[in-house]
Design a protein around this motif. Structure first.
Motif, PDB file in Angstrom:
ATOM      1  N   HIS A  16       0.844  -1.193   0.000  1.00 21.78           N
ATOM      2  CA  HIS A  16       0.000   0.000   0.000  1.00 21.78           C
ATOM      3  C   HIS A  16       0.885   1.251   0.000  1.00 21.78           C
ATOM      4  O   HIS A  16       1.975   1.259   0.568  1.00 21.78           O
ATOM      5  N   ASP A  18      -0.283   5.511   0.558  1.00 25.32           N
ATOM      6  CA  ASP A  18      -1.403   6.432   0.642  1.00 25.32           C
ATOM      7  C   ASP A  18      -0.957   7.742   1.266  1.00 25.32           C
ATOM      8  O   ASP A  18       0.148   7.856   1.807  1.00 25.32           O
ATOM      9  N   THR A  32      -6.376   9.642  -0.257  1.00 25.84           N
ATOM     10  CA  THR A  32      -6.399   8.681  -1.356  1.00 25.84           C
ATOM     11  C   THR A  32      -5.180   7.776  -1.260  1.00 25.84           C
ATOM     12  O   THR A  32      -4.289   8.001  -0.435  1.00 25.84           O
ATOM     13  N   GLY A  33      -5.131   6.756  -2.095  1.00 30.50           N
ATOM     14  CA  GLY A  33      -3.985   5.856  -2.063  1.00 30.50           C
ATOM     15  C   GLY A  33      -4.064   4.788  -3.133  1.00 30.50           C
ATOM     16  O   GLY A  33      -5.008   4.741  -3.941  1.00 30.50           O
ATOM     17  N   THR A  34      -3.063   3.911  -3.096  1.00 25.54           N
ATOM     18  CA  THR A  34      -2.901   2.862  -4.105  1.00 25.54           C
ATOM     19  C   THR A  34      -2.538   1.556  -3.408  1.00 25.54           C
ATOM     20  O   THR A  34      -1.757   1.554  -2.449  1.00 25.54           O
ATOM     21  N   THR A  77      -6.557   1.325  -7.207  1.00 23.52           N
ATOM     22  CA  THR A  77      -6.138   2.675  -6.826  1.00 23.52           C
ATOM     23  C   THR A  77      -7.298   3.654  -6.742  1.00 23.52           C
ATOM     24  O   THR A  77      -8.338   3.469  -7.385  1.00 23.52           O
ATOM     25  N   PRO A 128      -3.517   9.787  -6.780  1.00 21.44           N
ATOM     26  CA  PRO A 128      -2.310   8.985  -6.962  1.00 21.44           C
ATOM     27  C   PRO A 128      -1.661   9.203  -8.318  1.00 21.44           C
ATOM     28  O   PRO A 128      -2.331   9.426  -9.331  1.00 21.44           O
ATOM     29  N   PHE A 132       3.063   6.914  -6.334  1.00 17.68           N
ATOM     30  CA  PHE A 132       2.224   6.089  -5.458  1.00 17.68           C
ATOM     31  C   PHE A 132       2.363   4.614  -5.837  1.00 17.68           C
ATOM     32  O   PHE A 132       2.509   3.751  -4.962  1.00 17.68           O
ATOM     33  N   GLY A 150      -3.962   2.335   1.825  1.00 18.19           N
ATOM     34  CA  GLY A 150      -3.863   2.155   0.392  1.00 18.19           C
ATOM     35  C   GLY A 150      -5.022   2.760  -0.356  1.00 18.19           C
ATOM     36  O   GLY A 150      -5.455   3.887  -0.077  1.00 18.19           O
ATOM     37  N   VAL A 153      -8.172   4.464   1.478  1.00 14.95           N
ATOM     38  CA  VAL A 153      -8.152   5.680   2.290  1.00 14.95           C
ATOM     39  C   VAL A 153      -9.332   6.592   1.961  1.00 14.95           C
ATOM     40  O   VAL A 153      -9.965   7.162   2.851  1.00 14.95           O
TER      41      VAL A 153
END
Length: 346
Positions: A16, A18, A32-34, A77, A128, A132, A150, A153
């Motif tokens: 992860h 984020d 946000t995140g991946t 993502t 992202p 990211f 990740g 989020v």
């Protein structure tokens, strides 16, 4: 949570990356995140998309009728279509590891991806990018964090905070099936008339009890806040040796796990998508009773598909119950604290 993990499938790794601004409210700052799922060499894959507005990359390549068989990673993502840029960073990282289709002059990593729509949760421009993806891939391991991490989020589950969940099952044949999901659904994960999961078996499994009537009413009363622009995306993995066409059939069956736990799902305005990965580490002999007119994979695919749906349903529950608040979105525990009659279950 004790539901297992997708990394119980040997060789599968999850990472992860984020960014969450702790004091940011809805629509401001980073939220946000991946999440990246890395595969061992030789893994085959497929995908089934049932939402009407998907954001995806390299999914056509996973059609069993096409030429490339092996998948190096899958990216889940945030960031809507902008977030597909995270796959660029995963490709660069994999190239540095020498992973990908060997070509004259180098390799081309195969990295399918799918996105959730979380742009209104953080700032619209906070999404992202390739860094990211690179960071998520570089951090991948067997320990999988769940909840608000990740790609989870910025996720929502109806009016509640969504998140990342994972689960696994081992079949009598010795085959392991695991799932990881980013729950960002327009539909609710809990019945608004009871405050409990749609399937009663999960009340017992996760130690939930009927919350007080005032909490149920408060939960049901928030439905004016619902956004139809949501998507739940997932990866199912198995160590069984099955074909790309078999992977597609498992992805189809796995969607039942979403239908059991999220209502509604597969709407015209979401992008609900499930990938399936098969590492091929476990060979299961064909069932000799299978009619000659059928593929010898049929009995095994039936068992794996059923397990995939169960895993994905459990993973949804894990992701929502483990979520922590972000951007002012309340969690299940925030709105329905009376449901937690046995704290040790979480």
């Amino acid at each position: 949570m004790t539901a297992g993990s997708i990394t119980d499938v040997g060789g599968i790794r999850v990472g992860h990356h984020d960014r969450l601004d702790g004091d940011a409210g809805l629509g401001s700052g980073w939220a946000t995140g991946t999440t990246v799922v890395l595969t061992p060499p030789g893994t085959v894959g497929a995908v089934d998309c049932r939402g009407g507005a998907p954001g995806t990359r390299e999914t056509d390549l996973l059609d069993p009728s096409n030429s490339v068989r092996h998948v190096d990673a899958v990216v889940l993502t945030g960031g809507s279509a902008y977030g597909l840029a995270a796959a660029d960073g995963v490709m660069t990282w994999l190239e540095q590891q020498g992973r990908g289709v060997a070509m004259d002059g180098g390799v081309v990593p195969i990295v399918p991806a799918a996105v959730i729509f979380d742009l209104p949760v953080g700032g619209w421009a906070c999404r992202p990018d390739a860094e990211f993806g690179r960071a998520a891939a570089a951090s991948a391991g067997v320990d999988v964090a769940v909840g608000t991490v990740g790609a989870g989020v910025g996720a929502r589950a109806g009016v509640l905070k969504g998140g990342v969940g994972t689960a696994s099952i081992t079949l009598e044949s010795g085959v392991t099936v695991g799932a990881i999901v980013v729950v960002n659904s327009a539909g609710e994960a809990f019945d608004t008339t009871t405050g409990l999961p749609w399937m009663s078996e999960y009340e017992r499994e996760f130690g939930l009890t009927a919350p007080p009537a005032d909490q149920i009413a408060a939960y049901a009363g928030r439905h004016q806040e619902l956004s139809p622009l949501n998507t739940t995306i997932a990866v199912v993995a198995t160590d069984a040796a099955i074909s790309p066409a078999g992977c597609r059939r498992v992805a189809v069956a796995a969607h039942d796990g979403l239908a059991r736990t999220l209502r509604p799902c597969h709407t015209p305005l979401d992008g609900d998508t499930v990938f399936t990965l098969a590492t091929g580490a476990v060979e299961v002999p064909p069932d000799p009773t299978t009619p000659a007119s059928m593929s010898p994979e049929v009995p095994l695919l039936t068992a794996i598909g059923a397990a995939a749906a169960d895993c994905l349903a459990r993973a949804v529950m894990v992701g929502v119950l483990a979520a922590q608040p972000a951007a002012g979105i309340p969690t299940y525990r925030d709105l329905l604290p009376g449901a937690f009659g046995r704290e040790e279950a979480l």
